[in-house]
Design an enzyme around this catalytic site. Structure first.
Site, PDB file in Angstrom:
ATOM      1  N   ASN A  10     -19.532 -18.679 -43.310  1.00  0.00           N
ATOM      2  CA  ASN A  10     -18.540 -18.762 -42.233  1.00  0.00           C
ATOM      3  C   ASN A  10     -18.192 -20.236 -42.020  1.00  0.00           C
ATOM      4  O   ASN A  10     -18.994 -20.989 -41.470  1.00  0.00           O
ATOM      5  CB  ASN A  10     -19.146 -18.141 -40.958  1.00  0.00           C
ATOM      6  CG  ASN A  10     -18.212 -18.281 -39.767  1.00  0.00           C
ATOM      7  OD1 ASN A  10     -17.039 -18.632 -39.915  1.00  0.00           O
ATOM      8  ND2 ASN A  10     -18.733 -18.011 -38.574  1.00  0.00           N
ATOM      9  N   TRP A  11     -17.015 -20.623 -42.477  1.00  0.00           N
ATOM     10  CA  TRP A  11     -16.634 -22.039 -42.399  1.00  0.00           C
ATOM     11  C   TRP A  11     -16.098 -22.420 -41.026  1.00  0.00           C
ATOM     12  O   TRP A  11     -15.800 -23.586 -40.788  1.00  0.00           O
ATOM     13  CB  TRP A  11     -15.583 -22.353 -43.480  1.00  0.00           C
ATOM     14  CG  TRP A  11     -16.086 -22.209 -44.879  1.00  0.00           C
ATOM     15  CD1 TRP A  11     -17.364 -21.878 -45.275  1.00  0.00           C
ATOM     16  CD2 TRP A  11     -15.338 -22.400 -46.092  1.00  0.00           C
ATOM     17  NE1 TRP A  11     -17.452 -21.847 -46.645  1.00  0.00           N
ATOM     18  CE2 TRP A  11     -16.217 -22.165 -47.181  1.00  0.00           C
ATOM     19  CE3 TRP A  11     -14.013 -22.748 -46.369  1.00  0.00           C
ATOM     20  CZ2 TRP A  11     -15.807 -22.267 -48.511  1.00  0.00           C
ATOM     21  CZ3 TRP A  11     -13.603 -22.848 -47.697  1.00  0.00           C
ATOM     22  CH2 TRP A  11     -14.498 -22.612 -48.747  1.00  0.00           C
ATOM     23  N   LYS A  12     -15.934 -21.453 -40.171  1.00  0.00           N
ATOM     24  CA  LYS A  12     -15.451 -21.695 -38.794  1.00  0.00           C
ATOM     25  C   LYS A  12     -14.173 -22.551 -38.820  1.00  0.00           C
ATOM     26  O   LYS A  12     -13.426 -22.498 -39.785  1.00  0.00           O
ATOM     27  CB  LYS A  12     -16.550 -22.325 -37.945  1.00  0.00           C
ATOM     28  CG  LYS A  12     -17.876 -21.565 -38.064  1.00  0.00           C
ATOM     29  CD  LYS A  12     -18.897 -22.000 -37.073  1.00  0.00           C
ATOM     30  CE  LYS A  12     -20.233 -21.377 -37.430  1.00  0.00           C
ATOM     31  NZ  LYS A  12     -21.285 -21.630 -36.497  1.00  0.00           N
ATOM     32  N   HIS A  95     -17.896 -12.239 -33.455  1.00  0.00           N
ATOM     33  CA  HIS A  95     -18.742 -13.439 -33.520  1.00  0.00           C
ATOM     34  C   HIS A  95     -18.951 -13.967 -32.102  1.00  0.00           C
ATOM     35  O   HIS A  95     -18.052 -13.899 -31.261  1.00  0.00           O
ATOM     36  CB  HIS A  95     -18.056 -14.508 -34.390  1.00  0.00           C
ATOM     37  CG  HIS A  95     -18.973 -15.643 -34.693  1.00  0.00           C
ATOM     38  ND1 HIS A  95     -19.190 -16.666 -33.802  1.00  0.00           N
ATOM     39  CD2 HIS A  95     -19.750 -15.915 -35.773  1.00  0.00           C
ATOM     40  CE1 HIS A  95     -20.066 -17.509 -34.326  1.00  0.00           C
ATOM     41  NE2 HIS A  95     -20.412 -17.080 -35.525  1.00  0.00           N
ATOM     42  N   GLU A 167     -27.195 -11.618 -35.041  1.00  0.00           N
ATOM     43  CA  GLU A 167     -26.964 -13.058 -34.933  1.00  0.00           C
ATOM     44  C   GLU A 167     -27.203 -13.486 -33.481  1.00  0.00           C
ATOM     45  O   GLU A 167     -26.278 -13.548 -32.670  1.00  0.00           O
ATOM     46  CB  GLU A 167     -25.533 -13.392 -35.372  1.00  0.00           C
ATOM     47  CG  GLU A 167     -25.343 -14.879 -35.500  1.00  0.00           C
ATOM     48  CD  GLU A 167     -24.097 -15.244 -36.270  1.00  0.00           C
ATOM     49  OE1 GLU A 167     -24.235 -15.687 -37.402  1.00  0.00           O
ATOM     50  OE2 GLU A 167     -22.994 -15.088 -35.727  1.00  0.00           O
ATOM     51  N   SER A 215     -28.602 -20.417 -38.064  1.00  0.00           N
ATOM     52  CA  SER A 215     -29.247 -21.621 -38.618  1.00  0.00           C
ATOM     53  C   SER A 215     -29.927 -21.400 -39.965  1.00  0.00           C
ATOM     54  O   SER A 215     -30.911 -22.073 -40.284  1.00  0.00           O
ATOM     55  CB  SER A 215     -30.287 -22.183 -37.637  1.00  0.00           C
ATOM     56  OG  SER A 215     -29.681 -22.641 -36.472  1.00  0.00           O
ATOM     57  N   GLY A 236     -23.539 -20.378 -41.382  1.00  0.00           N
ATOM     58  CA  GLY A 236     -22.488 -21.226 -40.817  1.00  0.00           C
ATOM     59  C   GLY A 236     -22.561 -22.627 -41.400  1.00  0.00           C
ATOM     60  O   GLY A 236     -22.043 -22.898 -42.495  1.00  0.00           O
TER      61      GLY A 236
HETATM   62  C1  PEP Z   1     -22.477 -18.527 -37.456  1.00  0.00           C
HETATM   63  O1  PEP Z   1     -21.982 -19.108 -36.498  1.00  0.00           O
HETATM   64  O2  PEP Z   1     -21.987 -17.476 -37.904  1.00  0.00           O
HETATM   65  C2  PEP Z   1     -23.694 -19.107 -38.047  1.00  0.00           C
HETATM   66  C3  PEP Z   1     -24.464 -18.322 -38.733  1.00  0.00           C
HETATM   67  O3  PEP Z   1     -23.847 -20.427 -37.841  1.00  0.00           O
HETATM   68  P1  PEP Z   1     -25.088 -21.366 -38.237  1.00  0.00           P
HETATM   69  O4  PEP Z   1     -25.608 -20.914 -39.584  1.00  0.00           O
HETATM   70  O5  PEP Z   1     -24.529 -22.743 -38.284  1.00  0.00           O
HETATM   71  O6  PEP Z   1     -26.125 -21.181 -37.179  1.00  0.00           O
END
Ligand code: PEP
Length: 260
Positions: A10-12, A95, A167, A215, A236
């Site tokens: 997920n590149w946001k 999300h 998540e 994370s 992410g």
């Molecule tokens: C996300 O926001 O979907 C995510 C998994 O972020 P991160 O891996 O940076 O916690």
């Protein structure tokens, strides 16, 4: 073969179209085609069209990070699932960033899930509690409410094809970034499958893919992927770094090879 492991990046709201294209090229240099691992990239909406022409479809699939639940109409600024049908295979829905920053309610998430399924896009539905909710002992209630509302109006057969993701908000890098213990992830995902089983039966509960997100990086991904309940990860921050992301895919393949 058992289910493929699903690794979603997920590149946001990061990377220009040009930078997205560069990242895809770097990933294509490093990530081999694995029959037991499916790799999905979720770039910005703007980059979906160009990347759909550039990606090697044997190695990668695309996901939208969001879309609007109506198929068309006077909804200025929105893009519908119907419009994305030719470009993406998946769409992230619910999300926590969307729930918390953009006021997406349980009902909006439900409508988006339905719109995705209606347009033959597989929703990757994110479910998880905030730190405050966890501290208040509300984790199971939150999971139950988010999951049952999101799946409302879908048939068992449709649910077999969707993707759920546990998540927890407190584990996401940009929220509290607390590293979740595999035991806690296992417990939450077992509870999610149990909810699906109660409502739609054992076959559906076994078939639905459930990911973990929060994370995840190349150092801890193995500890989650080795859990029999986990069918993959949503990544992410680490998905923006081609060393880290390609290493995560490599480890997923190793875990599959060891287990099969
Ligand atoms: C996300 O926001 O979907 C995510 C998994 O972020 P991160 O891996 O940076 O916690």
């Amino acid at each position: 073969m058992d289910k493929k492991l699903l690794i979603v990046g997920n590149w946001k709201m990061h990377l220009t179209v040009h930078q997205s294209s560069l990242l895809v090229h770097r990933l294509q240099e490093r990530i081999a085609t694995h029959r037991d691992v499916e790799v999905v990239l979720a770039p910005s909406m703007l980059a979906l069209q160009p990347l759909s022409m550039e990606i090697d479809r044997r190695r990668f699939r695309l996901a939208a990070q969001n879309a609007y639940h109506k198929d068309e109409g006077a909804y200025t600024g929105e893009v519908s699932f119907a419009m994305l049908g030719d470009l993406v295979h998946y769409a992230i829905v619910g999300h926590s960033a969307r729930r918390l920053y953009f006021g997406e309610t349980l009902d909006i998430v439900r409508d988006k899930v339905q719109a995705a399924v209606r347009n033959d896009i597989v929703p990757i539905i994110c479910i998880g509690e905030t730190k405050q909710e966890r501290d208040a002992g509300e984790t199971k209630q939150v999971i139950h409410d988010q999951l049952t509302t999101a799946l409302m109006n879908l048939t068992g057969k449709e649910i077999e094809n969707i993707v759920l993701t546990y998540e927890p908000v407190w584990a996401i890098t940009t929220f509290d970034g607390i590293v979740a213990k595999p035991r806690d992830v296992q417990e939450a995902i077992r509870f999610m499958r149990h909810q699906v089983e109660e409502l739609y039966g054992e076959r559906t509960a076994n078939a639905v893919r459930v990911l973990y997100g929060g994370s995840v990086n190349e150092h801890d991904v193995r500890s989650y992927l080795e859990l029999p309940e986990v069918d993959g990860v949503l990544v992410g921050a680490a998905s923006l770094n081609y060393h880290q992301f390609s290493e995560i895919v490599k480890i997923a393949h190793q875990v599959q090879t060891e287990q099969n």
